[in-house]
Design a protein around this motif. Structure first.
Motif, PDB file in Angstrom:
ATOM      1  N   ILE A 120     -18.135 -12.175  12.084  1.00 42.07           N
ATOM      2  CA  ILE A 120     -16.618 -11.864  12.743  1.00 42.07           C
ATOM      3  C   ILE A 120     -16.464 -10.897  11.926  1.00 42.07           C
ATOM      4  O   ILE A 120     -16.403 -10.600  11.039  1.00 42.07           O
ATOM      5  N   VAL A 121     -16.414 -10.033  12.452  1.00 43.37           N
ATOM      6  CA  VAL A 121     -15.853  -8.618  12.306  1.00 43.37           C
ATOM      7  C   VAL A 121     -14.721  -7.289  11.988  1.00 43.37           C
ATOM      8  O   VAL A 121     -14.327  -7.462  13.511  1.00 43.37           O
ATOM      9  N   VAL A 122     -14.380  -6.860  11.895  1.00 44.46           N
ATOM     10  CA  VAL A 122     -13.233  -6.086  11.515  1.00 44.46           C
ATOM     11  C   VAL A 122     -13.342  -4.112  11.645  1.00 44.46           C
ATOM     12  O   VAL A 122     -13.996  -4.429  10.673  1.00 44.46           O
ATOM     13  N   ALA A 123     -13.309  -4.162  12.908  1.00 43.91           N
ATOM     14  CA  ALA A 123     -13.133  -2.218  13.038  1.00 43.91           C
ATOM     15  C   ALA A 123     -12.694  -1.971  12.497  1.00 43.91           C
ATOM     16  O   ALA A 123     -10.963  -1.731  12.473  1.00 43.91           O
ATOM     17  N   LYS A 124     -13.105  -0.540  11.503  1.00 42.16           N
ATOM     18  CA  LYS A 124     -12.352   0.254  11.100  1.00 42.16           C
ATOM     19  C   LYS A 124     -11.302   1.064  12.227  1.00 42.16           C
ATOM     20  O   LYS A 124     -11.546   0.996  13.511  1.00 42.16           O
ATOM     21  N   GLY A 125     -10.005   1.317  11.461  1.00 42.25           N
ATOM     22  CA  GLY A 125      -9.151   2.557  12.421  1.00 42.25           C
ATOM     23  C   GLY A 125      -8.169   1.803  12.016  1.00 42.25           C
ATOM     24  O   GLY A 125      -7.643   0.972  11.312  1.00 42.25           O
ATOM     25  N   PRO A 126      -6.477   2.251  12.740  1.00 39.95           N
ATOM     26  CA  PRO A 126      -5.315   2.054  12.366  1.00 39.95           C
ATOM     27  C   PRO A 126      -5.152   0.726  13.255  1.00 39.95           C
ATOM     28  O   PRO A 126      -5.538   0.277  14.232  1.00 39.95           O
ATOM     29  N   THR A 127      -3.575   0.353  12.610  1.00 38.03           N
ATOM     30  CA  THR A 127      -3.539  -1.038  13.616  1.00 38.03           C
ATOM     31  C   THR A 127      -2.168  -0.625  13.528  1.00 38.03           C
ATOM     32  O   THR A 127      -1.392  -0.120  13.665  1.00 38.03           O
ATOM     33  N   SER A 128      -1.566  -1.797  14.388  1.00 34.08           N
ATOM     34  CA  SER A 128       0.145  -1.488  14.060  1.00 34.08           C
ATOM     35  C   SER A 128       0.843  -2.085  13.773  1.00 34.08           C
ATOM     36  O   SER A 128       2.106  -1.971  13.866  1.00 34.08           O
ATOM     37  N   PHE A 129      -0.002  -1.876  12.515  1.00 30.43           N
ATOM     38  CA  PHE A 129       1.748  -2.887  11.339  1.00 30.43           C
ATOM     39  C   PHE A 129       1.647  -1.848  10.314  1.00 30.43           C
ATOM     40  O   PHE A 129       1.022  -0.548   9.900  1.00 30.43           O
ATOM     41  N   LYS A 130       2.843  -1.844   9.926  1.00 31.99           N
ATOM     42  CA  LYS A 130       3.596  -0.755   9.426  1.00 31.99           C
ATOM     43  C   LYS A 130       3.798  -1.260   7.417  1.00 31.99           C
ATOM     44  O   LYS A 130       3.135  -2.310   7.312  1.00 31.99           O
ATOM     45  N   PRO A 131       3.380  -0.424   6.541  1.00 36.19           N
ATOM     46  CA  PRO A 131       3.455  -0.553   5.407  1.00 36.19           C
ATOM     47  C   PRO A 131       3.801  -2.465   4.926  1.00 36.19           C
ATOM     48  O   PRO A 131       4.723  -1.843   4.764  1.00 36.19           O
ATOM     49  N   GLY A 132       3.089  -2.967   3.948  1.00 35.50           N
ATOM     50  CA  GLY A 132       4.291  -4.537   3.872  1.00 35.50           C
ATOM     51  C   GLY A 132       3.038  -5.539   2.595  1.00 35.50           C
ATOM     52  O   GLY A 132       2.233  -5.049   2.931  1.00 35.50           O
ATOM     53  N   PRO A 133       3.554  -6.152   2.895  1.00 36.88           N
ATOM     54  CA  PRO A 133       2.536  -7.318   2.500  1.00 36.88           C
ATOM     55  C   PRO A 133       0.584  -7.194   2.917  1.00 36.88           C
ATOM     56  O   PRO A 133      -0.029  -8.154   2.018  1.00 36.88           O
ATOM     57  N   ILE A 134       1.096  -7.154   3.995  1.00 34.77           N
ATOM     58  CA  ILE A 134       0.021  -7.099   5.276  1.00 34.77           C
ATOM     59  C   ILE A 134      -1.538  -6.171   4.499  1.00 34.77           C
ATOM     60  O   ILE A 134      -2.430  -6.646   4.483  1.00 34.77           O
ATOM     61  N   VAL A 135      -1.180  -5.042   3.813  1.00 36.20           N
ATOM     62  CA  VAL A 135      -2.636  -4.793   3.258  1.00 36.20           C
ATOM     63  C   VAL A 135      -3.183  -5.214   2.093  1.00 36.20           C
ATOM     64  O   VAL A 135      -3.740  -5.826   1.921  1.00 36.20           O
ATOM     65  N   GLY A 136      -1.851  -6.605   1.320  1.00 39.64           N
ATOM     66  CA  GLY A 136      -2.631  -7.199   0.467  1.00 39.64           C
ATOM     67  C   GLY A 136      -2.983  -8.376   0.655  1.00 39.64           C
ATOM     68  O   GLY A 136      -4.547  -8.838   0.492  1.00 39.64           O
ATOM     69  N   GLU A 137      -2.993  -8.950   1.758  1.00 38.02           N
ATOM     70  CA  GLU A 137      -3.476 -10.158   2.664  1.00 38.02           C
ATOM     71  C   GLU A 137      -4.921  -9.709   3.208  1.00 38.02           C
ATOM     72  O   GLU A 137      -5.521 -10.238   3.117  1.00 38.02           O
ATOM     73  N   LEU A 138      -5.067  -7.917   3.825  1.00 38.68           N
ATOM     74  CA  LEU A 138      -5.998  -7.518   4.323  1.00 38.68           C
ATOM     75  C   LEU A 138      -6.979  -7.808   3.055  1.00 38.68           C
ATOM     76  O   LEU A 138      -8.495  -7.677   2.909  1.00 38.68           O
ATOM     77  N   GLN A 139      -6.270  -6.677   1.654  1.00 40.40           N
ATOM     78  CA  GLN A 139      -6.932  -6.841   0.844  1.00 40.40           C
ATOM     79  C   GLN A 139      -8.114  -7.994  -0.100  1.00 40.40           C
ATOM     80  O   GLN A 139      -9.767  -9.144  -0.478  1.00 40.40           O
ATOM     81  N   GLN A 140      -6.959  -9.216  -0.288  1.00 40.29           N
ATOM     82  CA  GLN A 140      -7.636 -10.330  -0.233  1.00 40.29           C
ATOM     83  C   GLN A 140      -8.419 -11.074   0.397  1.00 40.29           C
ATOM     84  O   GLN A 140      -9.407 -12.114   0.187  1.00 40.29           O
ATOM     85  N   ALA A 141      -8.902 -10.860   1.893  1.00 39.14           N
ATOM     86  CA  ALA A 141      -9.595 -11.784   2.881  1.00 39.14           C
ATOM     87  C   ALA A 141     -10.954 -10.485   2.860  1.00 39.14           C
ATOM     88  O   ALA A 141     -11.760 -11.018   3.555  1.00 39.14           O
ATOM     89  N   GLY A 142     -10.688 -10.089   2.076  1.00 40.59           N
ATOM     90  CA  GLY A 142     -12.191  -8.518   2.145  1.00 40.59           C
ATOM     91  C   GLY A 142     -11.622  -7.351   2.871  1.00 40.59           C
ATOM     92  O   GLY A 142     -13.201  -6.870   3.374  1.00 40.59           O
TER      93      GLY A 142
END
Length: 338
Positions: A120-142
């Motif tokens: 399962i691969v997450v590709a680099k590039g922009p997302t539709s998310f605005k700055p917020g808790p999602i950044v920490g969630e992504l980092q915690q998931a690696g």
């Protein structure tokens, strides 16, 4: 039959007999796993398979009963029963059945605890998310994430789960938010039975394009082998005879055997050799006879004249000129060699 010979209630006996009857009616029987398929999707699958295959759901114990009562090679199918199994009956061959079942699969989000069917691969590039808790969630998931231009961006492509690994809750949540759906949901063929043979899914999972290319290559190699080994067949006889004729013609030219079919080739070859020698002699400062010079010039001009000659027939004057060049070339041959 041991364990499976004890008395069955009437309703169970009826289901066993129904399974046995289906085995007698259909030449191909598959064993499928239905785990995780929503009821609505299962209904769609049944609709898509109508006229092609029939799905029969039964308890695993009753399926074992039926297989053992049928006996023979089909008993081995019992070893593939696992999870939420069902039987599928069809008159198509096992390869078509596998392909048809693959077409019923859809992609769905992963749930915690499920096993990744592939990397399962997450590709680099922009997302539709605005700055917020999602950044920490992504980092915690690696998943390496950052803020850029007021949006969350994946800094680099990352494999978050490798094939065969269990998907944890953090990763499942992130994949769902990124709308990555790695799970194939549909009927999973565990085994198929036809004419005493049990087919494993990896045997049935063939790439038709690759298979066709392999057959084409095999046919080409067989053709070449037949021609080179002089094995006459309806497909290769013409090529073999043509090859033999060409080789015989080449041998006659090399051996200077003056037969009517090769005399022109022999003379032409001698003419070209004469011009080659004349060229070498000219490069060495040897003064050539005028007729040889004319022949040499004619040969040099011939490639430039070949293209237009292919488009239209030469005029009568051009034909006469070519004849004169050929005659002068033959005269040059005589002058060069005495």
């Amino acid at each position: 039959m041991g364990l499976y010979t004890h008395h069955l209630p009437a309703w169970k006996r009826e289901q066993v007999e129904e399974i046995k009857q289906r085995f007698a009616e259909y030449p191909v029987v598959g064993l499928v796993d239905m785990h995780g398929i929503p009821a609505s999707q299962l209904q769609d699958i049944r609709q898509n398979l109508r006229g092609v295959a029939e799905i029969k759901m039964a308890r695993k114990t009753l399926t074992h009963h039926a297989l053992n009562e049928i006996g023979g090679d089909v008993v081995e199918m019992g070893g593939h029963i696992s999870g939420q199994s069902a039987l599928i009956f069809t008159k198509e061959n096992p390869f078509k059945l596998y392909k048809q079942l693959e077409l019923t699969k859809t992609k769905m989000a992963a749930k915690p605890g499920e096993t990744a069917p592939e990397d399962i691969v997450v590709a680099k590039g922009p997302t539709s998310f605005k700055p917020g808790p999602i950044v920490g969630e992504l980092q915690q998931a690696g998943v390496p994430a950052m803020i850029e231009g007021g949006k969350v961006k994946i800094r680099e492509t990352k494999t978050v789960v490798k094939k065969g690994e269990v998907i944890n809750a953090k990763i499942a949540g992130v994949l769902a938010k990124l709308e990555i759906k790695p799970m194939d949901v549909g009927l999973i063929l565990k085994a198929a039975f036809q004419d005493g043979t049990i087919f494993a899914p990896e045997t049935l999972a063939i790439d038709e394009t690759v298979y066709l290319n392999q057959i084409t290559l095999a046919a080409q190699q067989a053709f070449n082998l037949s021609v080179n080994a002089t094995i006459l067949t309806p497909l290769t006889t013409e090529t073999i005879v043509g090859k033999a004729a060409q080789e015989a013609r080449n041998l006659a030219v090399e051996a200077c055997i003056y037969e009517k079919d090769v005399a022109d080739l022999i003379v032409g070859r001698a003419y070209r050799e004469m011009l080659a020698i004349a060229m070498k002699a000219s490069e060495g400062g040897f003064e050539l006879d005028e007729s040889i010079t004319q022949a040499f010039a004619a040969a040099a001009a011939a490639p430039a004249a070949a293209a237009p000659a292919a488009e239209e027939a030469p005029a009568e004057e051009e034909e006469e000129e070519e004849e004169e060049k050929e005659e002068s070339g033959m005269a040059g041959l005589g002058a060069l060699f005495g």
